[in-house]
Design an enzyme around this catalytic site. Structure first.
Site, short mmCIF file in Angstrom:
data_model
loop_
_atom_site.label_atom_id
_atom_site.label_comp_id
_atom_site.label_asym_id
_atom_site.label_seq_id
_atom_site.Cartn_x
_atom_site.Cartn_y
_atom_site.Cartn_z
N TYR A 29 31.97 -13.06 27.80
CA TYR A 29 33.08 -13.99 27.50
C TYR A 29 32.98 -14.49 26.06
CZ TYR A 29 33.09 -14.28 32.67
OH TYR A 29 33.11 -14.00 34.02
N TRP A 33 36.98 -20.93 26.60
CA TRP A 33 37.72 -21.10 27.85
C TRP A 33 37.91 -22.59 28.10
CZ3 TRP A 33 36.07 -16.29 27.12
CH2 TRP A 33 36.64 -15.24 27.86
N TRP A 35 38.31 -24.79 30.91
CA TRP A 35 37.48 -25.69 31.73
C TRP A 35 36.01 -25.55 31.41
CZ3 TRP A 35 37.00 -25.45 37.80
CH2 TRP A 35 36.72 -24.16 38.25
N ASP A 36 35.63 -24.36 30.92
CA ASP A 36 34.25 -24.21 30.45
C ASP A 36 33.97 -25.22 29.34
OD1 ASP A 36 35.25 -21.55 31.47
OD2 ASP A 36 33.15 -21.01 31.20
N GLY A 167 40.90 -20.90 38.12
CA GLY A 167 39.47 -20.90 37.78
C GLY A 167 38.65 -20.13 38.81
N ASP A 169 38.75 -17.15 40.24
CA ASP A 169 39.54 -15.95 39.94
C ASP A 169 39.82 -14.97 41.07
OD1 ASP A 169 39.30 -17.14 37.53
OD2 ASP A 169 38.56 -15.39 36.47
N TYR A 357 31.52 -12.44 42.84
CA TYR A 357 32.31 -13.39 42.07
C TYR A 357 32.73 -14.61 42.90
CZ TYR A 357 35.04 -13.49 37.64
OH TYR A 357 35.57 -13.74 36.42
N TRP A 358 34.02 -14.87 43.09
CA TRP A 358 34.44 -16.08 43.78
C TRP A 358 34.62 -15.86 45.29
CZ3 TRP A 358 34.39 -20.85 41.73
CH2 TRP A 358 34.33 -20.95 40.34
N GLU A 401 25.52 -16.88 35.97
CA GLU A 401 26.91 -17.32 36.12
C GLU A 401 27.18 -17.80 37.56
OE1 GLU A 401 29.66 -14.21 35.18
OE2 GLU A 401 31.42 -15.50 35.27
C1 GLC Z 1 35.37 -16.38 34.86
C2 GLC Z 1 35.55 -17.53 35.83
C3 GLC Z 1 36.35 -18.65 35.18
C4 GLC Z 1 35.66 -19.03 33.88
C5 GLC Z 1 35.49 -17.80 32.97
C6 GLC Z 1 34.67 -18.08 31.72
O1 GLC Z 1 36.58 -15.78 34.56
O2 GLC Z 1 36.17 -17.10 37.00
O3 GLC Z 1 36.45 -19.75 36.03
O4 GLC Z 1 36.38 -20.02 33.22
O5 GLC Z 1 34.81 -16.81 33.68
O6 GLC Z 1 33.42 -18.55 32.06
#
Ligand code: GLC
Length: 435
Positions: A29, A33, A35-36, A167, A169, A357-358, A401
């Site tokens: 990443y 981002w 909310w990060d 968030g 995903d 993942y989620w 993560e």
């Molecule tokens: C993934 C997560 C998302 C987060 C991003 C960056 O896409 O699902 O919630 O903001 O990674 O960490």
């Protein structure tokens, strides 16, 4: 513990970029981002308050003309991430910020409560309050954007038009919506699966759905009213709206600290009342004893329980009788002794996958939210369990993560998945050990 504390700081400092923001994880990443950035600022505030402020001000510089704060800001030029700025093309929108290429979607509204938290952590309160005074209206305009442009029924609840806006995903939640769609098979080159085992990531077919929703939004130049009319994905998410309500509460508290009472605070109070009522009417499922998602396109609740179901505890939402039921659902489904708290999806459901993942793994930011939620509700034992499990997972597997909720794994070297040196895991570890 001390070793992990130093490591956490190193993770954040090595992910910090000279242009004033922190990437979530190297390789995987490479941008900022939304909310990060909020969770990262909380961690930074514990040892470098200036960087915490910069993280927020950098993000807010990228705000759109209509108040939207984008989900990813492409501060740097790199083609190591897909889909990048050339795919999203935010410049299609008249509202976009021409100086900051970004996506044309949002992420959960965390900035209100993050600013309140920064004030709590800061030792120089006067300095932090001055900073907050400079930023607060921008966050207010972001909330105004949600209540004006993202609330189709004018009922106090903001919709999301893409799973990435949630968030969370690739939660199994979205499968019901994918079934209503049949997108083309796009040709694209995934970059995430060069960094992480594909078993722990979404599938290519899931990506077709994700890309298709963006293509629809692009076709309408990211105009909200047109997206609301045409997107097959239009959802009221309990996590997203709970964080918006929590942030409303924080904005009101911060305006009060600044001695400001004006039309903005009046609007915030009105939105808040409407939002809390609608939330309890539309997102509460008596059958599940929990808050669930609502599919606006198909006019029905989505029948799944996930960690998002408990986010309302973090905000002034849950009335006493619902609290009893919600707590019971949590204890029955999420708190088994052989599991770390909290799986991101109902561990008793057949859609649960502890690695992908989620679809099951534990995420530290969700744990942080739910920990504060149970604490707010007075359920201190449950809150402490969530905090301790979060700390244990990090001390055992490092700043991954996401984490396998199962305590006994076939292969004991497994347990932490996804990106390494993940910023919000480090940031919130620094906060949780002091909570
Ligand atoms: C993934 C997560 C998302 C987060 C991003 C960056 O896409 O699902 O919630 O903001 O990674 O960490």
């Amino acid at each position: 513990m001390l070793q992990r504390v130093n490591e956490a700081k190193e993770v954040l400092l090595s992910n910090y970029q000279p242009s004033g923001f922190t990437i979530p994880s190297k390789g995987l990443y490479p941008f900022q981002w939304k909310w990060d950035a909020g969770f990262i600022a909380i961690g930074l505030a514990h040892f470098d308050i200036e960087k915490a402020k910069t993280e927020i001000s950098t993000l807010l510089k990228a705000q759109w003309k209509n108040g939207m704060i984008p989900h990813i800001v492409f501060h740097t030029d790199t083609d190591t991430y897909f889909p990048g700025k050339d795919f999203h093309q935010s410049n299609l929108s008249k509202q976009a910020n021409p100086d900051y290429p970004s996506t044309g979607m949002v992420q959960p509204p965390v900035l209100g409560f993050v600013l309140e938290k920064l004030l709590e952590i800061a030792t120089d309160k006067k300095d932090m309050l001055a900073f907050i005074g400079e930023q607060l209206d921008k966050v207010y305009y972001n909330h105004e954007y949600f209540y004006t442009h993202r609330d189709v029924n004018q009922e106090g609840l903001a919709y999301i038009y893409h799973n990435w806006e949630s968030g969370t995903d690739n939660s199994p939640m979205w499968d019901a919506i994918w079934e209503t769609m049949d997108p083309p098979h796009y040709k694209f080159e995934r970059r995430d699966t060069t960094h992480v085992d594909p078993e722990q990531r979404p599938t290519n077919r899931e990506y077709d759905h994700y890309l298709h929703l963006i293509e629809i939004a692009k076709k309408y130049h990211y105009e909200d009213a047109k997206i609301a009319a045409h997107s097959p994905f239009l959802v009221l998410d309990p996590l997203f709206n709970a964080l918006l309500i929590k942030s409303n509460e924080s904005l009101l508290a911060l305006y009060q600290k600044l001695g400001i009472d004006n039309q903005k605070t009046k609007n915030l109070r009105q939105w808040q009342e409407k939002a809390i009522n609608a939330f309890n009417k539309k997102l509460w499922s008596p059958t599940h004893g929990a808050y669930v998602h609502y599919d606006l396109r198909n006019q029905k609740q989505l029948p799944y329980i996930s960690s998002s179901s408990f986010a309302p505890l973090f905000a002034p939402i849950v009335p006493p009788e619902k609290l009893v039921a919600l707590n019971q659902t949590f204890q029955e489904k999420f708190s088994a002794a052989n599991l770390y708290c909290c799986a991101s999806f109902d561990p008793t459901h057949n859609g649960f996958n502890p690695k992908r993942y989620w679809r099951g793994p534990v995420w530290i930011n969700m744990n942080w939210i739910i920990y504060h939620g149970f604490k707010r509700a007075g359920a201190i034992q449950t809150a402490n369990r969530i905090k301790e499990d979060s700390i244990t997972l990090i001390e055992k597997y490092g700043f991954k993560e996401y984490f396998d909720p199962r305590k006994k794994l076939e292969n004991t070297t497994e347990g932490g998945y996804g990106g390494d040196n993940f910023s919000w895991s480090a940031a919130l570890y620094l906060d949780l050990i002091k909570a």
